[in-house]
Design an enzyme around this catalytic site. Sequence first.
Site, short mmCIF file in Angstrom:
data_model
loop_
_atom_site.label_atom_id
_atom_site.label_comp_id
_atom_site.label_asym_id
_atom_site.label_seq_id
_atom_site.Cartn_x
_atom_site.Cartn_y
_atom_site.Cartn_z
N GLU A 42 0.84 -1.20 0.00
CA GLU A 42 0.00 0.00 0.00
C GLU A 42 0.87 1.26 0.00
OE1 GLU A 42 -3.43 1.86 3.02
OE2 GLU A 42 -2.01 0.35 3.72
N LYS A 113 -9.41 2.36 -1.85
CA LYS A 113 -9.63 1.73 -0.55
C LYS A 113 -10.98 2.14 0.03
CE LYS A 113 -7.09 1.08 3.81
NZ LYS A 113 -5.83 1.42 4.52
N CYS A 146 -5.14 -3.15 2.56
CA CYS A 146 -4.85 -3.10 3.98
C CYS A 146 -6.08 -3.28 4.87
CB CYS A 146 -4.11 -1.81 4.30
SG CYS A 146 -3.23 -1.86 5.89
N VAL A 173 -0.58 -2.91 10.61
CA VAL A 173 -0.03 -2.60 11.93
C VAL A 173 -0.52 -3.55 13.01
CG1 VAL A 173 0.33 -0.17 11.37
CG2 VAL A 173 -1.84 -0.89 12.39
#
Length: 288
Positions: A42, A113, A146, A173
Amino acid sequence: MRGTFRIAYVQGRPRFGHVEENLERGLALAATVEADLVVLPELWSTGYVFSSPSEVAALAEDARTGATARALAWAARRERRHYVAGFAETARGRYYNSAILVGPSGVKALYRKLHLFEREQEWFERGDLPLQVHRVGPARVGMLICYDWRYPETARVLALQGADVIAHPSNLVYPNAQDAMLTRALENRTYILTANRTGTETRPGGRVPFTGRSQVAAPDGRAFLRATKHAETAAAMDADLALARDKELSPLTSLFANRRPELYGGLVATRGLVHPPVRPARTPRRRP
């Protein structure tokens, strides 16, 4: 029709704002593997942690004529294969966290996205394009980005459209995201190709550590390939398209035929829910 389709991820650590360098580095890593489809992370060309609207405006690109599209198109023509990569897109005065599918003939598809994470909501618009599947050689390929991993509906829609492979450019993350994608692959019997960032990006806009561990999730829910947390690397494997297209769990049990969509209306309901959909508050955009 070929029974296999070779897929690869690139995992690396771009430098914020160094677009040309990042693209060169990503394509150099991709050149170390043979594959029909290579997925880069990304926002690969720009880096992730934006600090101001002016940075977004300066680094966002046109999906067909920008630096990312040109670099990927050049590599795709030279290598006779397809790429998916994340980038910051500008279109009609708006900015999107996007990914493009590029082949030897140029840009083939664009995805924006749908589900924005944390401060992305300050810099980007929510995606406004439908989930779609695209023909890439013998395979059918869809795209997510993501944080879309948190929403199982996205992978299911692509699977119902016939996706053999879901390309998933990421800056993950959460440490459990990769395992969640194994479940997405298992419940849809598709390959999911997650290309993730590594390292930590520290800028005025914040400090974000990334989890690496790019992977290929197979239709049986296993990780056939998985990178380490910190490596800058590329890896490839053959995807068995017949395996991805076989939705029969047993002679009596069909994964998709046994669905009860007439009872799933709550997935798209807007009333009567404990958590009705609410558009998050937005920071007003200042023109640079």
